[in-house]
Design an enzyme around this catalytic site. Sequence first.
Site, PDB file in Angstrom:
ATOM      1  N   CYS A  24      10.412   1.595   2.121  1.00  0.00           N
ATOM      2  CA  CYS A  24      11.549   0.467   2.535  1.00  0.00           C
ATOM      3  C   CYS A  24      13.065   1.029   2.408  1.00  0.00           C
ATOM      4  O   CYS A  24      13.708   0.518   3.130  1.00  0.00           O
ATOM      5  CB  CYS A  24      11.282  -0.795   1.715  1.00  0.00           C
TER       6      CYS A  24
ATOM      7  N   LYS B 191      -1.990  -8.842  -6.971  1.00  0.00           N
ATOM      8  CA  LYS B 191      -2.981  -8.540  -5.748  1.00  0.00           C
ATOM      9  C   LYS B 191      -2.508  -7.325  -5.515  1.00  0.00           C
ATOM     10  O   LYS B 191      -1.576  -6.939  -4.965  1.00  0.00           O
ATOM     11  CB  LYS B 191      -3.199  -9.604  -4.600  1.00  0.00           C
TER      12      LYS B 191
ATOM     13  N   GLU C 229      12.388  -2.360  11.658  1.00  0.00           N
ATOM     14  CA  GLU C 229      12.157  -1.375  10.832  1.00  0.00           C
ATOM     15  C   GLU C 229      10.790  -0.482  11.298  1.00  0.00           C
ATOM     16  O   GLU C 229       9.846  -0.870  11.590  1.00  0.00           O
ATOM     17  CB  GLU C 229      11.703  -1.820   9.479  1.00  0.00           C
TER      18      GLU C 229
ATOM     19  N   GLU D  14      11.059  -8.077  -2.375  1.00  0.00           N
ATOM     20  CA  GLU D  14      11.637  -7.105  -2.187  1.00  0.00           C
ATOM     21  C   GLU D  14      11.024  -6.779  -0.899  1.00  0.00           C
ATOM     22  O   GLU D  14       9.815  -6.558  -0.640  1.00  0.00           O
ATOM     23  CB  GLU D  14      11.248  -6.092  -3.412  1.00  0.00           C
TER      24      GLU D  14
ATOM     25  N   TRP E 232       0.786  -1.056  -0.040  1.00  0.00           N
ATOM     26  CA  TRP E 232       0.071   0.037  -0.024  1.00  0.00           C
ATOM     27  C   TRP E 232       0.728   1.383  -0.070  1.00  0.00           C
ATOM     28  O   TRP E 232       0.272   2.400  -0.087  1.00  0.00           O
ATOM     29  CB  TRP E 232      -0.948   0.033   1.095  1.00  0.00           C
ATOM     30  N   ASN E 233       2.168   0.918   0.205  1.00  0.00           N
ATOM     31  CA  ASN E 233       2.939   2.384   0.623  1.00  0.00           C
ATOM     32  C   ASN E 233       3.147   3.366  -0.754  1.00  0.00           C
ATOM     33  O   ASN E 233       3.207   4.344  -0.898  1.00  0.00           O
ATOM     34  CB  ASN E 233       4.055   2.405   1.002  1.00  0.00           C
TER      35      ASN E 233
END
Length: 476
Positions: free
Chosen positions: A283, A174, A380, A249, A150-151
């Site tokens: 990320c 998806k 993170e 990823e 979603w980012n």
Amino acid sequence: MQAFPALYIDGSFCTAAGGAEGDIFNPATGEVIGRLPHAKQEDMDRALEAAQKGFDKWRKMTAHERAGIMRRAAQLIRERLDLLAEAMTREQGKPLAEARMEVMLAPEHIEWCAEEGKRAYGRVIPSRTPAVRQQTIREPVGPVAAFAPWNFPINQSIRKIAGALAAGCSIIIKGPEESPTCVVEMVRCFHDAGLPAGVLNLLFGVPAEISAYLIPSPIIRKISFTGSVSVGKHLAALAGQHMKRSTMELGGHAPVLVFDDSDIDLAAKVTAANKFRNAGQVCVAPTRFYVHDRVFDPFVSRFQEITETLKVGNGMEQGTQMGPLAASRRVGAMETFVSDAVERGARLAVGGNRIGNQGNFFAPTVLTDVPDDAMIMTEEPFGPLAPIVRFSDRDEVIQRANSLPFGLAAYVFTRSLNTANVAMEELGSGMVSLNGAPLNSPETPFGGVKDSGYGSEGGIEGLDAYLTTKFFAQTV
Ligand code: NAD
């Protein structure tokens, strides 16, 4: 409110066969602004069948024909910029200017991959006897199952779609349930550009149900996932169990090394921009700032100054520089990171708190003197938190930077060629940026090592991920 036809299966937009749905929220207000169909087994079976049919047709077209359709889709995305960007900001929260930049990069990914698809060269290998000819050709690997987060709803989806399509693969993607509409509208551009039915299929639903069903399917030959390390490990294991190639990823925890000979103003400006872009939900965002003792105070003071002037607000409003976090669960996560760091002795220099009682706003935050074992230095954060700590020795800081299981991005600031070379070579990450050079272009490989995953998206490596090599030995 009824779900809109967001699934795209076999060339048609539709709702879910069984009527399952979920809410879509506006993260700036917390309001429900739509309903999204959730695919179940019947929809997934149709998508699988369509992907096989689409692959059979698409792989037989020439790369030039494929590129023609992809280029038309790219042009339609440019024409529909406002629609796509506004949908992204409304559902994901980032400032409209950032959403527009993200949308505008999509046609570039498509066009670059479409052209590169024309260069899927094989080779002729000299044989040991004159009567034998040996050659290799490159073939598309087959129908792909891809999972986009979603980012960066457009960017994360298009890197997978463009790579797969340019290589001659069909794809079931998806999309992100949190920010679906811009992805639906981007897929509509491919539909309107004349993409044959079944080549591209879009699903939304319960992520674990969809991956558990698609990955083992014998129709699917390749998996591509972007998301957290824990989910990535789970999906990579499933892919391995069914002998499927995969690109992973995953998350990162990017160290920033600011040496004492660097341009401090540049380092502060570039890292603050990278830190707070998309509210830190990136990320490759800088997440551990290691600053040399001799320039620690000026760096912190400049970074703090920039952070304090950031305008946080609804991404739709002009002048907003940082929007809300994409989901309410992320606000609680930020509070936990900050309180853990402070309890362990960190100094809270800026922010550290939720803003208002509506929407998922969290203040841009600077923490200094954070101990290396604080949660934020090892997990993170995926949010607008900048922990800044000191170092005094090059080898020691490289060792600290390499001490985590992550290995995605790293940033180095120095004017010394020698320091730059040593740091760039010794840092254990898939990508290293020196003095603010960008990491994400269609022509460059993007990917990590260690727990941050394997394989790359973008560049020739990104296309290679969707190709296999076939060897012909011919007696002539
Ligand atoms: P999460 O682990 O619940 O989900 C991460 C992503 O994976 C989401 O897009 C989700 O839909 C998907 N997902 C979850 N379970 C899945 C499954 N079984 N099969 C297929 N897809 C599945 O975390 P979250 O709260 O949504 O996001 C926060 C964390 O996710 C962050 O810590 C960050 O590491 C990671 N993340 C990374 C990226 C990236 O660009 N690498 C993007 C988004 C999220």
